[in-house]
Design a protein around this motif. Structure first.
Motif, PDB file in Angstrom:
ATOM      1  N   THR A 162      -1.105 -13.413  -7.258  1.00 43.01           N
ATOM      2  CA  THR A 162      -0.702 -14.327  -6.193  1.00 43.01           C
ATOM      3  C   THR A 162       0.308 -15.336  -6.728  1.00 43.01           C
ATOM      4  O   THR A 162       0.145 -15.857  -7.830  1.00 43.01           O
ATOM      5  CB  THR A 162      -1.932 -15.079  -5.647  1.00 43.01           C
ATOM      6  N   VAL A 163       1.345 -15.574  -5.923  1.00 41.88           N
ATOM      7  CA  VAL A 163       2.435 -16.468  -6.306  1.00 41.88           C
ATOM      8  C   VAL A 163       2.518 -17.609  -5.311  1.00 41.88           C
ATOM      9  O   VAL A 163       2.493 -17.383  -4.095  1.00 41.88           O
ATOM     10  CB  VAL A 163       3.785 -15.710  -6.305  1.00 41.88           C
ATOM     11  N   LEU A 164       2.637 -18.825  -5.808  1.00 42.63           N
ATOM     12  CA  LEU A 164       2.847 -19.999  -4.950  1.00 42.63           C
ATOM     13  C   LEU A 164       4.296 -20.436  -5.052  1.00 42.63           C
ATOM     14  O   LEU A 164       4.792 -20.712  -6.150  1.00 42.63           O
ATOM     15  CB  LEU A 164       1.924 -21.145  -5.393  1.00 42.63           C
ATOM     16  N   VAL A 227     -10.254 -19.232  -7.050  1.00 42.69           N
ATOM     17  CA  VAL A 227      -9.875 -18.904  -8.436  1.00 42.69           C
ATOM     18  C   VAL A 227      -8.595 -19.616  -8.840  1.00 42.69           C
ATOM     19  O   VAL A 227      -8.449 -20.091  -9.967  1.00 42.69           O
ATOM     20  CB  VAL A 227      -9.709 -17.378  -8.590  1.00 42.69           C
ATOM     21  N   GLY A 228      -7.654 -19.703  -7.930  1.00 43.02           N
ATOM     22  CA  GLY A 228      -6.354 -20.285  -8.230  1.00 43.02           C
ATOM     23  C   GLY A 228      -5.278 -19.216  -8.258  1.00 43.02           C
ATOM     24  O   GLY A 228      -5.560 -18.025  -8.444  1.00 43.02           O
ATOM     25  N   VAL A 229      -4.041 -19.642  -8.056  1.00 44.22           N
ATOM     26  CA  VAL A 229      -2.930 -18.686  -8.015  1.00 44.22           C
ATOM     27  C   VAL A 229      -2.537 -18.296  -9.445  1.00 44.22           C
ATOM     28  O   VAL A 229      -2.786 -19.027 -10.397  1.00 44.22           O
ATOM     29  CB  VAL A 229      -1.704 -19.270  -7.268  1.00 44.22           C
ATOM     30  N   ASP A 230      -1.923 -17.126  -9.561  1.00 46.09           N
ATOM     31  CA  ASP A 230      -1.521 -16.633 -10.884  1.00 46.09           C
ATOM     32  C   ASP A 230      -0.190 -17.210 -11.339  1.00 46.09           C
ATOM     33  O   ASP A 230       0.039 -17.375 -12.529  1.00 46.09           O
ATOM     34  CB  ASP A 230      -1.415 -15.097 -10.842  1.00 46.09           C
ATOM     35  N   HIS A 231       0.691 -17.487 -10.378  1.00 42.23           N
ATOM     36  CA  HIS A 231       2.037 -17.966 -10.711  1.00 42.23           C
ATOM     37  C   HIS A 231       2.447 -19.100  -9.766  1.00 42.23           C
ATOM     38  O   HIS A 231       2.202 -19.018  -8.571  1.00 42.23           O
ATOM     39  CB  HIS A 231       3.081 -16.849 -10.542  1.00 42.23           C
TER      40      HIS A 231
END
Lengths: 335, 335, 335, 335
Positions: A162-164, A227-231
């Motif tokens: 996942t990217v923000l 969990v939070g974003v990966d990027h």
């Protein structure tokens, strides 16, 4: 040739188109007839920067598409007639960033590409992706390559991550396209619901209006099941970094986009490191990375999103549009 | 419970379904009611392997989907009622491959999942991707994870790269789906034009009938403009490796799929290294990799391709189908 | 100038020193006065290769130290008077291997450095490490860089890991020095106890006489407590690879040194992949890697091990010495 | 058993040794008889932290060496009589950092090791390197592993690179030893010339007294010939980061040591990213990393530097010594 120059003083109103003798390519150089160019936020910042008073007349812009019309002695890499893109860092061919490779960026006080003909290093141009129009090619050298390096090179983005993304400027919109091409999920922010809808049309999975939701970092994290974003592509600087860090998963990857980032107030030190983030300062990329990006663009039939087009003669209007900050995607000059 | 066992002798005809007492989960274990399982080529090889005469009765199969119906003492990681997939290597949670982590593979002489109830390590199951049916989940543990590790983990596949796949078995078809999800270009081979057309329907960009074109490696290289492909998944073994190396670009990545590869005649040493290839021997992967793959499957709405379905009771027929080698994608047993 | 040339036919006895006009550096080139050169096994192989009959007269050798004595137009990177090493691949500056970057290797049919003056690409030379003599610098371009790339670049060697080295030729002895500098443990093989003792003097931790112990791969594994070694530098080819794979830990790293490897009989496919090895074909490296190696050599005060020295005029004797295979470390020509 | 507890209030003077019933190991647990423990700055911070008033009585310390004296049901990984080190993060076995793996750190509110007997997860202990004494082993779990992860894992330190270290606390001194073992060059700072001399004795190449030279970042860069250092271990926090960034080369690696870093004033955003740094937030590491570190310690005969030793009964004095900040290396408690 006709060339855009900042002269007399800094400020958009001091941009003028002047007539100059066409330059001749020297050893290892080529002359390119420019067909399109694009603006980046950096170009506006440099046109308005007080410190540039010492460098007038100043030749703006780094991003161009054009056709090679003459080659200097010793040039075998490119031939007359080839359509090319200018490389933001003419000396950065391959490998990691170094001071030498990041020296002499176009549009930064030396050569600028906002002119009908420009002499570039033969090593400092890359073949234009065949699937794109001239205006689309002109969007790539700075914004697209920055997004590509952040996600594909330093971030090694993987399907399912996942990217923000922050806002809908050039870098973020390219990042949206590259992330979706790579099978990732995209969360994007904007202050405009209309722009968010346009981003959705380009594939964005989750939309956050940061005006309506100042705790957008927490919201982004919640969208990943906690969990939070990966990027994160951090383009906003000190004002947005705290929310970005809140969104990021433990061990996640944050790209700090140097050219766009404002300075000013700082980031709390322990907040920055607590989440064991991997952080990369990103300033554009190498020609080798550009070429890999070109293959991704062709293979996935990606089309750069051009928000506004201006004639070269209307360059002042283009810079004013950049300053207004209302555009979506890239601002292009047609020659 | 009812359980498939190889007994009496090796060979498909010696597979029988027998009644056994249902096992109880011990410390750190769970009991799973199996709802679906899938076959891999390895399962056939083991059922027919003469050396397995020493391990009869033998419990086949590694890949299952099921529901946790009981947990042993000390288990907090999973709960009764959760739908899970079995992990091929129950001890390989995270990190790189080691001898310890690759010990005790399911269906390899100890526990097999071809039974209505099976006791597994609580660490050795993973949450099933919610977007998939039970039969689809059962396709993942070996074949899908092998393809995922080859491309996404060891190969770090990037949008715009080119992947060469051999045949249309389970690993290759998953690799096709993962490669397309990641924005790559796919070249696939088969001896059947009909299967090539099915692969095209799944997104394959270039099709090569290797019967009609024994020099398919050279053809694949030509399709990349003479540069060579970025990735090969070598599933055929000694017979195909020379063509694979011919197709690969200098510095390209080759995954040698251990479980499927035949032995026999060797590969010329200098040929193997001349192109500066990066080569990874691949034997399935870790639970952490499985979980990342699950996110990619959900985010990209990928559906495992099931070529054939059989009732558990018809397991012999399923093995015969595997042996015929005519299937496309996975062979599934429904419980 | 005087130049070594293979002419008339292939074979050491056809190597002659001839007088030729000194070449002039063209655009982007420099002329180097050679002070020392070194031989690699490849040089011998090429001097004896029947296919080289089509390329006579042939100019041998890739590895030289010298002083820039003239620069052609457009050269700013190096200046007259600088001491430099020749780069094996003049076009490979940075980044991974590609066909283009590995084209035109020195001593391979085009330019060779076994001459008193040689014209090289200005990009194809690197500053000589200041801590080394000319003869020592001449040892670096092929053998040292091959060992460096194998261990430090592709293998990312880490303190505490174990390296298995084969024999006491140039590549292996450099690998021994780099491995020890990096805090690794070294196991080395030879057929000569005397050479093994010399290797011990350079820091080798474990010595195996492969004549006395044909199962040296198993012995090496036992020396690691049964886990297996982390790295193998495979320089022997098909004859030694099976033992190398036996020695390697699951998931270990094997470097296949392309230039030295003999062809011939092959390697069993499943053996190659079963241990989940990471394998890199290695053919020398880039200038950027050479420069990093130079920093390691200076920081650790490493001195290349010169086994034999010959005058340039005695080049035939040097080649005969290489052919005898009795040397330890490098064979150097002094000009 | 006797156990150190913070009770009544926070502050060193509220640390008491109390008698408690010896705990029994449960499922998957072991009981360790503690022979030595070490203090980290974090332990002091937690003993003094006002927010810990809510967690009294509080059990301090994370780092211990001891002998397994009992194992609970289901434990096969370790046996009675083995000498082990406690793992800072008992759940982090392998792979990258995640929130789950970094949960339940020892000495952080749950289990602490400052007691004669402690029950730990069987997965949460590692074999003690045989070459070290008990007191030396007790130095490793937090400080050594932090330095190892920063340099060897995230930084992939390579021979010939340059490392900048701040001060002479536990993490920096371990980093000094690991950097030298890996063939790197070390620049170290301190406010004490005497401590700098001790660091020199451990192999430090360049010494900077930061009192005498507040522009130590610039000095460090000059020591690298103007290029900049390859690695910084940032342990000082916001007060030192600007100088650290000044010292770092373009594209260099900076480790932000989370546990030690003070919060407070921030770091300018554009300064942080301009140099294209690779930055990792580091909070200790995994058991797998600990084991690799142990191999490096044994292979290179590294000995942890113990600055001060106290009897367990004198724990208050040990904490006061930590607070004084005058120590060099680690502070150890002997049981």
């Amino acid at each position: 040739m006709r060339a855009l120059r900042l002269q007399g003083d800094v400020g958009i109103e001091h941009l003028e188109i002047v007539d100059l003798p066409a330059p001749e390519p020297g050893l290892g150089e080529v002359r390119v007839r420019v067909t399109a160019a694009s603006l980046n936020y950096r170009d506006l910042a440099l046109v308005e920067a007080p410190f540039n008073r010492d460098r007038l007349p100043f030749a703006p812009l780094s991003d161009a598409c054009g056709v090679v019309e003459a080659v200097g002695p010793g040039v075998t890499r490119v031939a007359v007639g080839e359509r090319v893109a200018s490389m933001f860092f003419p000396n950065w061919i391959a490998g990691g960033p170094t001071a030498e490779r990041q020296a002499n960026a176009l549009g930064g006080g030396g050569t600028g590409v906002a002119q009908t003909q420009v002499v570039l290093s033969a090593e400092g141009v890359a073949k234009a992706p065949a699937s794109l129009s001239d205006g689309e090619v002109a969007c790539l050298p700075c914004a697209a390559l920055t997004a590509w390096r952040a996600l594909a090179v330093e971030g090694q983005i993987t399907a399912g991550e996942t990217v923000l993304l922050q806002g809908t400027g050039g870098v973020s919109i390219f990042a949206l396209q590259f992330a979706k091409a790579a099978g990732a999920t995209v969360i994007i922010t904007s202050s405009s619901d209309e722009k968010l809808e346009r981003a959705k049309g380009l594939g964005a999975d989750h939309l956050i209006n940061y005006r309506a939701d100042p705790e957008w970092g927490r919201t982004a994290k919640r969208l990943t099941g906690g969990v939070g974003v990966d990027h994160v592509l951090e383009v906003g600087g000190a004002g947005t970094l705290p929310q970005s860090l809140r969104a990021l998963r433990v061990g996640g990857h944050l790209s700090g986009i140097g050219m766009l980032a404002g300075g000013g107030a700082g980031v709390d030190f322990s907040t920055l490191f607590r989440g064991n983030a991997r952080i990369h300062g990103i300033t554009v990329g190498s020609r080798e990375q550009f070429e890999a990006m070109g293959r991704a663009i062709e293979a996935n039939v990606l089309r750069p999103v051009i928000g506004e087009r201006f004639r070269f003669e209307d360059a002042q209007a283009a810079f004013r549009r950049m300053k207004a900050g209302e555009h979506f995607g890239k601002i292009v000059l047609d020659f």
